[in-house]
Design a protein around this motif. Sequence first.
Motif, short mmCIF file in Angstrom:
data_model
loop_
_atom_site.label_atom_id
_atom_site.label_comp_id
_atom_site.label_asym_id
_atom_site.label_seq_id
_atom_site.Cartn_x
_atom_site.Cartn_y
_atom_site.Cartn_z
N UNK B 93 0.84 -1.21 0.00
CA UNK B 93 0.00 0.00 0.00
C UNK B 93 0.87 1.25 0.00
N UNK B 94 1.97 1.19 0.71
CA UNK B 94 2.83 2.38 0.75
C UNK B 94 3.38 2.68 -0.64
N UNK B 95 3.83 1.65 -1.32
CA UNK B 95 4.41 1.92 -2.65
C UNK B 95 3.35 2.44 -3.61
N UNK B 97 0.67 3.97 -2.86
CA UNK B 97 0.30 5.34 -2.47
C UNK B 97 1.37 6.34 -2.88
N UNK B 98 2.61 5.94 -2.78
CA UNK B 98 3.69 6.85 -3.22
C UNK B 98 3.60 7.12 -4.72
N UNK B 107 -6.63 9.78 -4.51
CA UNK B 107 -6.99 8.50 -3.86
C UNK B 107 -8.04 8.77 -2.79
N UNK B 109 -9.74 7.26 0.29
CA UNK B 109 -9.56 6.12 1.21
C UNK B 109 -10.90 5.73 1.83
N UNK B 112 -14.63 0.32 -0.51
CA UNK B 112 -13.77 -0.85 -0.63
C UNK B 112 -12.48 -0.52 -1.37
N UNK B 114 -9.32 0.63 -0.91
CA UNK B 114 -8.01 0.91 -0.38
C UNK B 114 -7.08 1.16 -1.56
N UNK B 115 -5.97 1.81 -1.32
CA UNK B 115 -5.15 2.21 -2.48
C UNK B 115 -4.70 1.04 -3.34
#
Lengths: 927, 211
Positions: B93-95, B97-98, B107, B109, B112, B114-115
């Motif tokens: 998710x971090x990648x 989102x980045x 995005x 949040x 359903x 999620x990124x």
Amino acid sequence: MSEQAEKGQYRGVDDIYRENWKWDKVTWASHCIDCYPGNCPMRVYVKDGIAWREEPAAVFPTIEEGVPDLNPMGCQKGAGWTRTLYGKERVMYPLKRVGERGEGKWKRVSWDEAATDIADSILDAIEEKGAESVIAPSGCNTHTWGTVGRQMFMSSIGGLTMDVNAEMNDFAPGHYLTYGVFDPVSSIDDWFHAGVILIWNGNPAYTRIPHYHFIAEARYKGADIYTIAPDASPSAVHADYHLGIKPGTDAAFALAMAQVVVEEGLIEEQFAREQTDLPLLMNPDTSRYLRESEMEEGGAGDQFYVWDEITQKAVKASRGTLFWGDVEPALTGEFTVDTIAGPVKLQTVLSAMIPRLQEYTPEAAFEICDIHPDTIRKLARKIAERPTKVVCSLSNAGKHYHGDLIERSMLLLFGLTGNWGRKGTGVQAWTTGMFDGWFTVAMKQQRGPAEVAAIADMQDAMFESAKQQDPTITRPILAIEMAKMSTSSGMVPPFFFWFHHAGCEGAWKNRDWHDPSMKRSFEEYFDEAVDENWWDGVDYPRKEQTPRVLIECGGNVLRRTRGGSKMLLKHLWPDLNMIVSMDIRMSMTALYSDYVLPIANQYEKIGFGIPSTHTMNLTFCDRAIEPPGEAVNEWEAFRRLSEKLEQRAKERGFEGYADARGGEHQLQNCHSNFTRDGLFVDEDIIADEMIRDSAMLGSLPANASLEEIRRKGYFRWEGLGVSARALNQATDPQPDETFAPYRDRVEKGEPWPTLSRRAQFLIEHPWFIEADEHLPTHKNPPKIGGDHRFQISSGHNRWSIHSLNTANQLMLETHRGAPHVVINDQDAADLGVEDNEEVRVYNDQGEFFVPVLISPSAQPGQVVMYNGFEPYQFTDWKSPNDAEPGMIKWLHMAGGYGHLKYWGTQWQPCPVMRNTYASIEKIQLSE
Amino acid sequence: MSATASLYRLFADVYLFPEANRIQSFISGELQRNFEKLAGAAGFQFDPSYSLILDTTSEVFESEFIALHEVGMGGAPCALHSGHYMRDRSKTMEEVLRFYRFFHFKHESTTDHFPDHLSKELKFMAHLEGQFGAAELSDGDFLSPLLAQRDFITRNLNSWVGELAAFIENRSSISFNKETGHLLVEFVTYETQRLNQLADQFTESPEEYKA
């Protein structure tokens, strides 16, 4: 390439990582679930609406000079909570079943549609079978909102909520029989004061990960650590001594140590005289105390006597204090006393006990429990000689059929050696209390302190009034008496429900699975208990009150119930017209529900850790992020049901009605009552009220508020508050001392909440006398499950909190990743099974299939089956519960005697599962 | 919007929770027609035997969508979030989102999505495709979205949609789900190759490519 990138250009994936992330916020967190005692303060790091990680906050100060602090608190489950938060198992939308129950076919519906259907089912059930046909299993993951939200909702309709302590089998009947409460709880740091630590019926290396360091630190200080367990458990590895006791023989071991203490003159006599009923006079022919009613016309039935060695007379034992003043009670001896009926030969309770102890000399006990006599003697002397001891019993002895005898025997040993009410001593169970605002918020009509002040004033007035009638009564005892009278809440001991409606009747009636000293049939005792009105007001639902609606919130009844999911699906499920699960995930129970309502998880709602004297702190979990989808906290979920119930009641012209217990209900205003006309809806407002009310009632600092706990993260208890359980810890919390319960009994002579007002080893109830259990004794465990080779023991595993986290990949990867049983290597060789080979475990109750983990850590004949796994993780969805009949001991249905009366989480029969007998067979694969 | 970007969006819609009008477009054949039209324009060759027409009721389809993608014992068997197919969802998710932040992809949040939801990731590919097209037209920095597309599809989508499709093949009783799953894999595979070739072509010989 990325090195060539200019600002804003992308040339490689490392460019996206150049931005230095700043957290949008860092909030306090804890995991307000039943990983009792929990209360680990954590910090949660949030960005873009996502909680990315958490870490232990380690913010607690040193409490007592020279005693290690609580830091850091946390374990792998808490540190991996975001994995559960974003796990595949989350339920995010209200779901309505569209296939058969358990088929896994769902439709997304609105909250409104779900609430309408559920409300109509509730109204139908009340019309058809009465309010008692609406059932809520208790569940224990209901903090903070589920407990109070469900209680308000169920009270408003007159439904029944099952008592959590019987559901989770964490009741300690022997503690209750002796103390009048089951739940002494010292602070964890008090373990450090112990000179001998007995890890007995517990496995803290698995289950008390954040607290285990106190045991290690006590050891560095010189304490001896004993693990008393059939298997070389993970805790045994870290102990100084492992005593590999034969399963279910712990009472014989404890009694043998008591025998040594008596035999060698190691009794701490003043302690035993003051604290226990051992000096009270009893008639050996009737096994009953000498009563004032036998000494004088119109005398009291609860006034007992001791033999005063100074005056050489029977004198009344004070009911208002444990201290003896000028009286010097004989601890042992036989005496003749003139009663109304003439002279009677009496003896002290200890004198009656001594011949019984002689049956448990170390040599005799060795034959029973397999602990060498020298070891027994050595440990008994240590316990008697060292000023401080702790037993980490953690409630688990009560999971044995004769757990009450085990606990009573342990307490006898402790009563003889001065091992409670002092730092570093005593047994442990679980408790809650102190956070009184949790409950006052449900009683108030307005925000603010006025009504809480009135509650406090009312309690003062009631105490003064009670003292007029009984000058010996104390506030803790009065609190229990009030709790015993409060049957209108709808919380009931669930054994009636299980017996009449859940399918337990068959197993419970099987005399072969009970102790042979049960002289009559189980149903005769059951009927007598009902006919004598011993359970008056809580003996619901009755046979004719067929359950129609079941609302599960914070629990997983198909996973947890002894007897297993197959039994419930066969006997209970067909009767239910509506099954609702409020949950964060698709549990086994949710799968078989008609509606699944999505609940906000930790970090997605405000929460408070279970308020306990274990940690001595109220720990805060903030709403770090918004719940996903349409999940809401449990209070809000019940509010929505309540709102719809009110609407549908009006539309259907549903008039007021009375439940079978006499409670009046009017659903046409149930929602306005639930919210107090809209005053109690907002999570922040309610949480703030809870904190401020608790402060007003003395358990939290005077300046406590939501704002303040958001700043600090926790509050240390400053007082016990007003609840019965908390008050009966009987020790004032001190800011600079560890907490040891029952200090008021020892230091101030405050009486116990028992019939004798002392720690009571003689239970005169006729059933106990009939069973020869009026005094502590040992009995071998009955053949629960039938005549089979192996005995199943159990325990909490290291990787989950009940069934929470069982699907968490991180947790699964820390062990075999699936359910398994541990069996001895010799047994495995006999059976011809290889490590990790699936076997069939079966008995006369049922079967399950599970891989074996072969280890010499298990005794030959022992099967260690850690619990918490979901049935769906086993072949054919058959779990160990399917082979565990969940027998209840008939004596625990006794009532009508002294303190043997139900009140919330206290005296009641609870299913047991330890020492269930079973066979194991290799699975023969067909060609 | 380019045909390729539209194709991404079309796939993204397939994996959104099936609202009534969307299911209707599956049943009516509208999805099939749109797909054929866009695939042709995007140069994506696929087996013509694929049928993207839903031949069951909306109730059955929704129920199976939930059972496949949303809930199940121990979790949805065919989860639509890429993080569930990786070692560590948070890292995934971090990648993701980045990437979104770098390319200003909005995005939300909520719900359903999620990124790391499949539909969100496919829409991001469409977003990059749009940026690429716009940059090409304006003689701007088209290399950034191009390389990002290549990296995102290689590191993310191409690494897990095959597994997703295989799970769907095993679990689903509705041919529409199986067909769209397989077609998604083909499309992602095709796009991965196309984007790699394009990126290689440019980075090895940028002037030639530009010409």
